[in-house]
Write a protein that holds these residues in place. Structure first.
Motif, PDB file in Angstrom:
ATOM      1  N   LYS A 632      -2.403  -4.926   1.375  1.00 34.20           N
ATOM      2  CA  LYS A 632      -2.358  -3.831   2.211  1.00 34.20           C
ATOM      3  C   LYS A 632      -3.194  -2.521   1.909  1.00 34.20           C
ATOM      4  CE  LYS A 632       2.517  -5.286   2.792  1.00 34.20           C
ATOM      5  NZ  LYS A 632       3.742  -4.921   2.591  1.00 34.20           N
ATOM      6  N   GLU A 633      -3.771  -2.633   0.737  1.00 35.53           N
ATOM      7  CA  GLU A 633      -4.703  -1.500   0.329  1.00 35.53           C
ATOM      8  C   GLU A 633      -5.579  -2.062  -0.770  1.00 35.53           C
ATOM      9  OE1 GLU A 633      -4.269   3.247  -0.448  1.00 35.53           O
ATOM     10  OE2 GLU A 633      -2.538   2.255  -0.486  1.00 35.53           O
ATOM     11  N   ILE A 634      -6.879  -1.577  -0.923  1.00 32.49           N
ATOM     12  CA  ILE A 634      -7.807  -1.740  -1.788  1.00 32.49           C
ATOM     13  C   ILE A 634      -8.439  -0.482  -2.458  1.00 32.49           C
ATOM     14  CG2 ILE A 634     -10.041  -2.720  -2.235  1.00 32.49           C
ATOM     15  CD1 ILE A 634      -9.536  -4.930  -0.167  1.00 32.49           C
ATOM     16  N   ILE A 635      -8.439  -0.734  -3.573  1.00 33.68           N
ATOM     17  CA  ILE A 635      -8.879   0.499  -4.642  1.00 33.68           C
ATOM     18  C   ILE A 635     -10.080   0.168  -5.399  1.00 33.68           C
ATOM     19  CG2 ILE A 635      -8.029   2.450  -6.098  1.00 33.68           C
ATOM     20  CD1 ILE A 635      -6.305   1.869  -3.698  1.00 33.68           C
ATOM     21  N   PHE A 659      -9.106   1.569   2.223  1.00 30.14           N
ATOM     22  CA  PHE A 659      -9.816   1.554   1.208  1.00 30.14           C
ATOM     23  C   PHE A 659     -10.160   2.902   0.413  1.00 30.14           C
ATOM     24  CE2 PHE A 659     -14.072   1.765  -0.709  1.00 30.14           C
ATOM     25  CZ  PHE A 659     -14.161   0.877  -1.576  1.00 30.14           C
ATOM     26  N   HIS A 660      -9.800   3.106  -0.910  1.00 34.17           N
ATOM     27  CA  HIS A 660      -9.856   4.202  -1.685  1.00 34.17           C
ATOM     28  C   HIS A 660     -10.767   4.048  -2.795  1.00 34.17           C
ATOM     29  CE1 HIS A 660      -7.773   8.097  -3.202  1.00 34.17           C
ATOM     30  NE2 HIS A 660      -8.397   7.569  -4.407  1.00 34.17           N
ATOM     31  N   ALA A 661     -11.940   4.832  -2.719  1.00 37.74           N
ATOM     32  CA  ALA A 661     -12.852   4.859  -3.955  1.00 37.74           C
ATOM     33  C   ALA A 661     -12.671   6.014  -4.685  1.00 37.74           C
ATOM     34  CB  ALA A 661     -14.371   4.767  -3.347  1.00 37.74           C
ATOM     35  N   THR A 662     -12.362   5.801  -5.961  1.00 40.99           N
ATOM     36  CA  THR A 662     -11.948   7.386  -6.757  1.00 40.99           C
ATOM     37  C   THR A 662     -13.136   8.214  -6.917  1.00 40.99           C
ATOM     38  OG1 THR A 662     -12.539   5.955  -8.657  1.00 40.99           O
ATOM     39  CG2 THR A 662     -10.297   5.928  -7.851  1.00 40.99           C
ATOM     40  N   ALA A 663     -14.290   7.480  -6.699  1.00 36.25           N
ATOM     41  CA  ALA A 663     -15.533   8.461  -6.947  1.00 36.25           C
ATOM     42  C   ALA A 663     -16.007   9.356  -5.711  1.00 36.25           C
ATOM     43  CB  ALA A 663     -16.874   7.437  -7.110  1.00 36.25           C
ATOM     44  N   GLU A 664     -15.269   8.862  -4.590  1.00 34.26           N
ATOM     45  CA  GLU A 664     -15.358   9.682  -3.422  1.00 34.26           C
ATOM     46  C   GLU A 664     -14.360  10.499  -3.278  1.00 34.26           C
ATOM     47  OE1 GLU A 664     -16.192   7.261  -0.344  1.00 34.26           O
ATOM     48  OE2 GLU A 664     -18.107   6.593  -1.186  1.00 34.26           O
ATOM     49  N   LYS A 665     -13.127   9.911  -3.282  1.00 34.93           N
ATOM     50  CA  LYS A 665     -11.694  10.635  -2.963  1.00 34.93           C
ATOM     51  C   LYS A 665     -11.055  11.135  -4.403  1.00 34.93           C
ATOM     52  CE  LYS A 665     -11.189   7.992   1.198  1.00 34.93           C
ATOM     53  NZ  LYS A 665     -10.189   7.051   1.957  1.00 34.93           N
ATOM     54  N   GLY A 666     -11.480  10.861  -5.272  1.00 36.88           N
ATOM     55  CA  GLY A 666     -10.507  11.298  -6.462  1.00 36.88           C
ATOM     56  C   GLY A 666      -9.419  10.022  -6.959  1.00 36.88           C
TER      57      GLY A 666
END
Length: 671
Positions: A632-635, A659-666
């Motif tokens: 349901k979600e990808i990190i 989609f959640h990229a920590t380098a962009e969104k924290g």
């Protein structure tokens, strides 16, 4: 009240804070002030018609002070000005012209400066931004104050922290009136030098610093002198800075009242012969002292603590010239009022807050600790004065120090007994050597050797004190509410010291109970939280599981517990138990299955997971993995290549999966 200017200043500060957080438009703020002025005039007229004093005039005065704080915050808020650069940078890559006004403290990767913008696309504008230049050991041609540039680029917002509970540099800069940043790379041309006040001041300061080159001091000695004499701490190494901090003498490196009191005392003695000139001697003495201390303030950079000190000593010097004793409380409150009217953003400056709280504590407790003078001999009396003043100042800044620095050095008193008199000697001798550098080189070299030995001795002593790490209580969890309540406790404790009555005793005990209750509720509330965090860490995948007082750090990095981001998160969450475990590929949290796909690229197709974490740049077909695992979600954490993250993001958009990229969104948080 005995000192009405104090409560007026307090309400002015409240108005500034309210204006900052509510962000009133300039016309609305002015309208509120006009209403407040009208009420003030009417209330004054009515109070003059009554024989007995009425409270309504006092209430209206405080209301006016609050509204005036709102208005000056609105006036000083840069984007409220029509010619501010933020109104001209919305299209394409604008052509920005401006000059460097001040060098800031660099970090490990960048040199940083304030950049005054003069035009955008040939439109005259104003405003400051943050200018950064990549640090390179082979590059010596860094910008200097006055250097002008034409930059073809669009300013970007200052980066916010990508991990929880870390220092928010973007918020700090916003409170300095700085909202954007530019990076100098291949996007600029140098156009020469703007010879404004910043240029001449920077050159003069650089000339003073370069005058010490003939002494061939070590970088540590030179940087210590730059901080002590000229207020320039930009190049102070972190090891020395941490040693001063852990020893409890970091205030020595900040130009403040301690330095100005020494300078003021020396100038008072030096210009005392001017009093012999009956006609103009006293005015010449007054003007000479004022010009020198204000010149010193400009050279040292006009920080909040510097301006506080120089304004106070100006008031004291004016009182001496007029043969009128200046009440110290009035001097402090008036200086604070002047500073906040001139620059309302000072209210958010930690140096401003700590400086005034230390001064308030010293003068408030003076009549109490003066009772404990142990000897009439000057050397012993001087030592007891240092102890008393250090204790009083520490009481004043103690809650705020816990809030900002989250530590408390137990040996601060031992360190201050030695360091304060030694730093005074170094300051006097350093100013003398600085003068000799320009008029008598041979004498400067002799005196400079003694100066070097004193600085080395002071730094060695501080390093020795700081080496007792067990006497430094670190990672103290403290909130703003607890800080304010602790100040209430301290205030009632001081009232009780002066008058140990039944009423004051009950009031003190009641405030202590309130503080204890607030602390218990705060810790209980944090201990109820359960949270899953994927940190933005380039070095290795780092995940935390918080449950009650327990914080479990999942990482294959052996140094994960010493990571600054982990420390900040555990401290803010009031975690008392922290342990590290190796990272596994399958995790459970809040009845959700979490699958970690790392560089090994292995996963079971039938292992359905709600969340997938991509780590270490795995070479997988993400579209196929989505079809197999149905997440349901990808990190994607910061250990992945940027090109991979970009490709995965496009795949998730196509598959309509968050989609959640920590380098962009924290960091990624799941509760």
């Amino acid at each position: 009240m005995k000192y009405p200017i104090g409560i007026i200043t307090f309400f002015l500060a409240l108005g500034i804070i309210a204006g900052h957080y509510f962000g009133l438009a300039q016309n609305i703020a002015f309208l509120i002030v006009i209403v407040a002025i009208t009420l003030l005039i009417v209330s004054f007229w009515l109070s003059k018609r009554t024989f007995t004093p009425t409270i309504h005039f006092s209430v209206v005065v405080l209301f006016f002070s609050f509204c005036f704080g709102l208005s000056i915050q609105s006036v000083h808020f840069p984007p409220n000005h029509k010619l501010h650069y933020t109104h001209f940078i919305h299209s394409g890559n604008p052509i920005i012209k401006g000059y460097v006004s001040e060098r800031l403290k660099p970090n490990d990767y960048q040199e940083r400066y304030y950049f005054e913008i003069t035009s955008v696309n040939q439109n005259p504008v104003n405003g400051k931004i943050l200018l950064t230049v990549a640090r390179d050991s082979t590059q010596n041609n860094y910008p200097h104050p006055g250097d002008s540039f034409i930059i073809a680029d669009n300013p970007s917002p200052i980066s916010k922290p990508l991990n929880p509970d870390q220092f928010n540099y973007a918020s700090y800069m916003e409170k300095q009136g700085i909202f954007h940043q530019l990076k100098l790379k291949d996007n600029f041309i140098r156009t020469g030098t703007i010879t404004k006040f910043d240029y001449y001041l920077g050159n003069f300061r650089e000339r003073l610093i370069n005058s010490f080159k003939t002494h061939h001091y070590s970088p540590q000695v030179q940087n210590t002198l730059n901080a002590l004499l000229l207020g320039q701490r930009q190049d102070m190494d972190s090891t020395t800075n941490n040693a001063y901090k852990n020893a409890g003498v970091l205030h020595i490196l900040a130009i403040s009242g301690l330095h100005f009191s020494v300078l003021f005392y020396l100038l008072t003695i030096l210009f005392k012969p001017f009093n012999r000139f009956k006609k103009h001697g006293r005015i010449l003495r007054f003007l000479s002292i004022i010009i020198i201390i204000w010149g010193f303030a400009f050279i040292t950079g006009l920080s909040a603590s510097v301006i506080r000190s120089v304004v106070m000593f100006t008031i004291i010097s004016l009182g001496q010239y007029l043969n009128r004793d200046t009440n110290i409380y009035n001097s402090v409150f008036i200086s604070m009022l002047i500073l906040l009217v001139a620059n309302p953003y000072f209210i958010f400056d930690a140096g401003f807050q700590l400086s005034y709280l230390a001064v308030f504590a010293i003068i408030w407790l003076e009549s109490y600790y003066r009772k404990f003078s142990l000897s009439k001999h000057k050397p012993i009396s001087y030592i007891t004065d240092i102890i008393s003043i250090s204790l009083a100042a520490q009481i004043g800044v103690f809650p705020l120090s816990l809030y900002y620095f989250n530590q408390f050095p137990l040996l601060f008193l031992v360190a201050n007994i030695i360091v304060i008199p030694l730093s005074n000697i170094i300051l006097i001798l350093g100013l003398f050597v600085l003068l000799l550098n320009f008029i008598w080189t041979d004498a400067a070299l002799i005196a400079g050797k003694a100066l070097e030995l004193l600085v080395i001795a002071m730094n060695s002593f501080i390093n020795w004190i700081a080496s007792f790490e067990r006497f430094v209580i670190k990672e103290i969890s403290f909130t703003l509410l607890l800080t304010l309540l602790l100040y209430v406790v301290i205030a009632f404790f001081c009232f009780w010291l002066y008058k140990k009555s039944y009423r004051n005793t009950i009031a003190l005990l009641f405030t202590i109970l309130i503080f204890q209750g607030a602390y218990s509720i705060t810790t209980w509330k944090h201990n109820q939280d359960e949270e899953f965090i994927v940190f933005n860490n380039r070095k290795s995948t780092t995940i935390t599981l918080k449950s009650s007082k327990q914080l479990t750090v999942l990482s294959n990095d052996s140094t994960a517990l010493s990571n600054a981001a982990i420390k900040a998160y555990s401290r803010a969450g009031f975690a008392t138990k922290i342990e590290q475990k190796p990272l596994q590929n399958v995790l459970w949290f809040s009845q959700k299955k979490i699958l970690i796909i790392d560089s090994c690229n292995t996963y079971l197709p039938n292992l359905k997971s709600e969340i997938i974490i991509l780590s270490g740049s795995p070479k997988i077909n993400l579209e196929r993995a989505i079809n197999d695992l149905q997440p349901k979600e990808i990190i994607a954490d910061a250990t992945n290549y940027k090109s991979y993250i970009k490709r995965w993001k496009q795949t998730c958009i196509k598959q309509k999966i968050p989609f959640h990229a920590t380098a962009e969104k924290g960091y990624y948080s799941l509760k």
